[in-house]
Design a protein around this motif. Structure first.
Motif, short mmCIF file in Angstrom:
data_model
loop_
_atom_site.label_atom_id
_atom_site.label_comp_id
_atom_site.label_asym_id
_atom_site.label_seq_id
_atom_site.Cartn_x
_atom_site.Cartn_y
_atom_site.Cartn_z
N GLU A 63 0.83 -1.19 0.00
CA GLU A 63 0.00 0.00 0.00
C GLU A 63 0.88 1.27 0.00
OE1 GLU A 63 -0.09 -2.40 2.30
OE2 GLU A 63 -1.81 -3.53 1.59
N ALA A 64 0.64 2.17 -0.96
CA ALA A 64 1.51 3.34 -1.16
C ALA A 64 1.61 4.22 0.09
CB ALA A 64 1.00 4.16 -2.33
N GLU A 65 0.47 4.44 0.79
CA GLU A 65 0.51 5.34 1.96
C GLU A 65 1.40 4.75 3.05
OE1 GLU A 65 -2.71 3.67 1.51
OE2 GLU A 65 -2.80 4.83 -0.34
N ARG A 66 1.37 3.43 3.19
CA ARG A 66 2.18 2.80 4.24
C ARG A 66 3.65 2.93 3.89
NH1 ARG A 66 1.34 -2.73 4.49
NH2 ARG A 66 2.45 -2.83 6.46
N LEU A 67 3.94 2.80 2.61
CA LEU A 67 5.33 2.90 2.15
C LEU A 67 5.86 4.32 2.34
CD1 LEU A 67 7.13 0.73 0.96
CD2 LEU A 67 6.54 1.54 -1.31
N MET A 68 4.98 5.30 2.06
CA MET A 68 5.36 6.70 2.25
C MET A 68 5.68 6.95 3.72
SD MET A 68 5.16 8.44 -0.60
CE MET A 68 4.59 10.12 -0.44
N ALA A 69 4.87 6.36 4.60
CA ALA A 69 5.05 6.60 6.03
C ALA A 69 6.29 5.87 6.55
CB ALA A 69 3.81 6.15 6.80
N ASP A 70 6.58 4.71 5.96
CA ASP A 70 7.73 3.93 6.41
C ASP A 70 8.32 3.13 5.25
OD1 ASP A 70 9.64 2.46 7.61
OD2 ASP A 70 8.31 1.29 8.89
N PRO A 71 9.41 3.63 4.65
CA PRO A 71 9.99 2.96 3.48
C PRO A 71 10.54 1.57 3.79
CG PRO A 71 11.02 5.13 3.88
CD PRO A 71 10.17 4.83 5.06
N LEU A 72 10.61 1.22 5.07
CA LEU A 72 11.14 -0.10 5.42
C LEU A 72 10.08 -1.19 5.34
CD1 LEU A 72 13.46 0.72 8.46
CD2 LEU A 72 14.01 0.66 6.04
N VAL A 73 8.82 -0.78 5.16
CA VAL A 73 7.73 -1.75 5.09
C VAL A 73 7.95 -2.69 3.90
CG1 VAL A 73 5.29 -1.96 4.48
CG2 VAL A 73 6.00 -0.33 6.23
N CYS A 74 7.88 -4.01 4.13
CA CYS A 74 8.12 -4.92 3.01
C CYS A 74 7.08 -6.03 2.91
CB CYS A 74 9.53 -5.48 3.07
SG CYS A 74 9.94 -6.18 4.66
N VAL A 75 6.00 -5.91 3.67
CA VAL A 75 4.92 -6.89 3.58
C VAL A 75 3.59 -6.13 3.47
CG1 VAL A 75 3.72 -8.77 4.76
CG2 VAL A 75 6.18 -8.57 4.98
N CYS A 76 2.73 -6.53 2.52
CA CYS A 76 1.44 -5.84 2.37
C CYS A 76 0.51 -6.19 3.54
CB CYS A 76 0.80 -6.19 1.03
SG CYS A 76 0.01 -7.79 0.98
N LEU A 77 -0.54 -5.41 3.72
CA LEU A 77 -1.45 -5.62 4.86
C LEU A 77 -2.02 -7.03 4.88
CD1 LEU A 77 -3.50 -2.29 5.13
CD2 LEU A 77 -1.78 -3.16 6.71
N GLY A 78 -2.34 -7.52 3.68
CA GLY A 78 -2.95 -8.84 3.58
C GLY A 78 -2.02 -9.96 4.02
N CYS A 79 -0.72 -9.71 3.98
CA CYS A 79 0.25 -10.77 4.29
C CYS A 79 0.88 -10.61 5.68
CB CYS A 79 1.35 -10.82 3.24
SG CYS A 79 0.74 -11.30 1.62
N LEU A 80 0.37 -9.71 6.50
CA LEU A 80 0.92 -9.56 7.85
C LEU A 80 0.68 -10.82 8.65
CD1 LEU A 80 -0.25 -5.96 8.89
CD2 LEU A 80 2.03 -6.65 8.16
N SER A 81 1.57 -11.10 9.59
CA SER A 81 1.38 -12.25 10.47
C SER A 81 0.26 -11.89 11.46
CB SER A 81 2.66 -12.55 11.23
OG SER A 81 2.88 -11.54 12.20
N PRO A 82 -0.38 -12.92 12.07
CA PRO A 82 -1.45 -12.62 13.04
C PRO A 82 -0.97 -11.67 14.13
CG PRO A 82 -1.39 -14.97 12.56
CD PRO A 82 -0.20 -14.36 11.86
N LYS A 83 0.27 -11.82 14.57
CA LYS A 83 0.79 -10.96 15.63
C LYS A 83 0.90 -9.51 15.13
CE LYS A 83 4.67 -10.57 18.76
NZ LYS A 83 6.12 -10.70 18.72
N GLN A 84 1.40 -9.35 13.91
CA GLN A 84 1.52 -8.00 13.33
C GLN A 84 0.14 -7.37 13.15
OE1 GLN A 84 3.77 -9.38 9.95
NE2 GLN A 84 5.50 -8.05 10.48
N LYS A 85 -0.82 -8.20 12.71
CA LYS A 85 -2.19 -7.68 12.52
C LYS A 85 -2.78 -7.20 13.83
CE LYS A 85 -3.80 -10.01 8.45
NZ LYS A 85 -4.27 -11.29 7.96
N ARG A 86 -2.57 -8.00 14.87
CA ARG A 86 -3.11 -7.66 16.19
C ARG A 86 -2.51 -6.32 16.67
NH1 ARG A 86 -7.30 -7.28 18.13
NH2 ARG A 86 -7.10 -6.44 20.20
N ALA A 87 -1.21 -6.15 16.45
CA ALA A 87 -0.54 -4.91 16.89
C ALA A 87 -1.13 -3.71 16.16
CB ALA A 87 0.95 -5.01 16.62
#
Ligand SMILES: [Zn+2]
Length: 326
Positions: A63-87
């Motif tokens: 997602e472009a907005e997430r990348l703009m906010a943090d260029p280190l992001v390397c997994v899309c929202l749909g592929c987050l782990s359950p722990k990452q989603k919960r956070a």
């Protein structure tokens, strides 16, 4: 081919890298810094091989907005782990709580005025702005706005509008100057693509009301069962830094009501895709014009629910009613 965004991202990453490198020598927690540095290098490497901005799991763009906010992001929202989603969910829930805390008292009675509102986010947080505030000179200010976009970005801007008006109103500027100043601050502090439509009004104890409509859907003034639309006289806030605004004045008498709403109400759709529209709202408000603000809002939400017949909502929805009691 490098896009403008890629170039900006690379600059941001290189800058971050430099700051981390300097920090490595002065800080003790070297392992963590080293780890951060590795992440930045990995992002730069992804940029070199052309996989920057692609999800490491599914290879779809992040997602472009997430990348703009943090260029280190390397997994899309749909592929987050359950722990990452919960956070992420916990973060949002906390944001939602903070946003609810910004809302005014649900029902207000003040100097012959009675006001109520309904505030409903499409997801956890809303990009609608809604506030009621009394000033030292005895007037009641009411604000209702809609920030372009939805979700977290819009809700951050909503909280900025809230803080601006809360601090500008006590200054006691004429209404038009108040909105002009708010627009300038908003313009200077937001991205060029961001803006907000807004109705800002002031009601005094004699029943006189002044309203500035900055590009927002027209509030309905209901008097003796007849409705008048208070059309916008200016552009939305934050389009240009030097925008000027004009206001409309009206005299409200006992039983008159002013009804403000966002497009989450008028642009809701039925199962066939038909819009609810201001006209249906106008008819309902005229028919029910004797109701007190809270009951009138409830009646309009019931009518909207009947109309939508379960069609899922996609937009934040806010409605506010202000009635003159004597
Ligand atoms: Zn993915």
């Amino acid at each position: 081919m490098a896009t403008v965004i890629d170039v900006a991202m690379r600059d941001q990453l290189l800058d971050r890298r430099q700051r981390l490198e300097t920090a490595v020598f002065v800080r003790d927690d070297e392992t963590q810094l080293q780890h951060l540095l590795e992440e930045v290098d990995a992002a730069l490497a992804r940029m070199d091989v052309g996989t920057f901005g692609l999800c490491e799991v599914c290879q779809d763009p992040v997602e472009a907005e997430r990348l703009m906010a943090d260029p280190l992001v390397c997994v899309c929202l749909g592929c987050l782990s359950p722990k990452q989603k919960r956070a992420l969910e916990e973060d949002l829930e906390l944001g939602a709580q903070i946003q609810v805390g910004l809302l005014p008292c649900r029902d207000i009675k003040y100097d012959g005025w009675q006001a109520s509102y309904h505030y409903e986010a499409a997801s956890l947080v809303s990009g609608d702005y809604c506030d009621l505030m009394t000033a030292e000179d005895g007037s009641l200010y009411f604000m209702l706005g809609d920030v372009a976009g939805k979700g977290v970005a819009a809700s951050l801007m909503m909280s900025q509008l809230h803080a601006m008006f809360r601090s500008l109103i006590p200054v006691g500027l004429p209404l038009e100057r108040l909105v002009e100043r708010a627009s300038r601050i908003f313009c200077e502090s937001t991205l060029p693509t961001h803006y907000a439509t807004l109705v800002c009004g002031r009601a005094d104890k004699t029943g006189a009301v002044e309203i500035c409509n900055a590009g927002h859907l027209p509030p309905l003034f209901i008097s003796k069962g007849e409705a008048t639309l208070i059309e916008a006289t200016g552009l939305p806030l934050g389009i240009f830094c030097n925008e000027q605004f004009t206001s409309a004045r009206l005299q409200m008498r006992a039983g008159d009501t002013l009804f403000l709403f966002t497009d989450g109400l008028s642009e809701s759709r039925d199962p066939l895709g038909e819009e609810y529209a201001t006209e249906r709202l106008r008819r309902l408000l005229c028919d029910q014009h004797t109701l007190a603000p809270g009951a009138l809002i409830e009646a309009s939400l019931r009518d909207l629910a009947d109309f939508c017949a379960g069609t899922p909502k996609h937009d934040d929805l806010t409605a506010m009613a202000l009635r003159r009691n004597d």
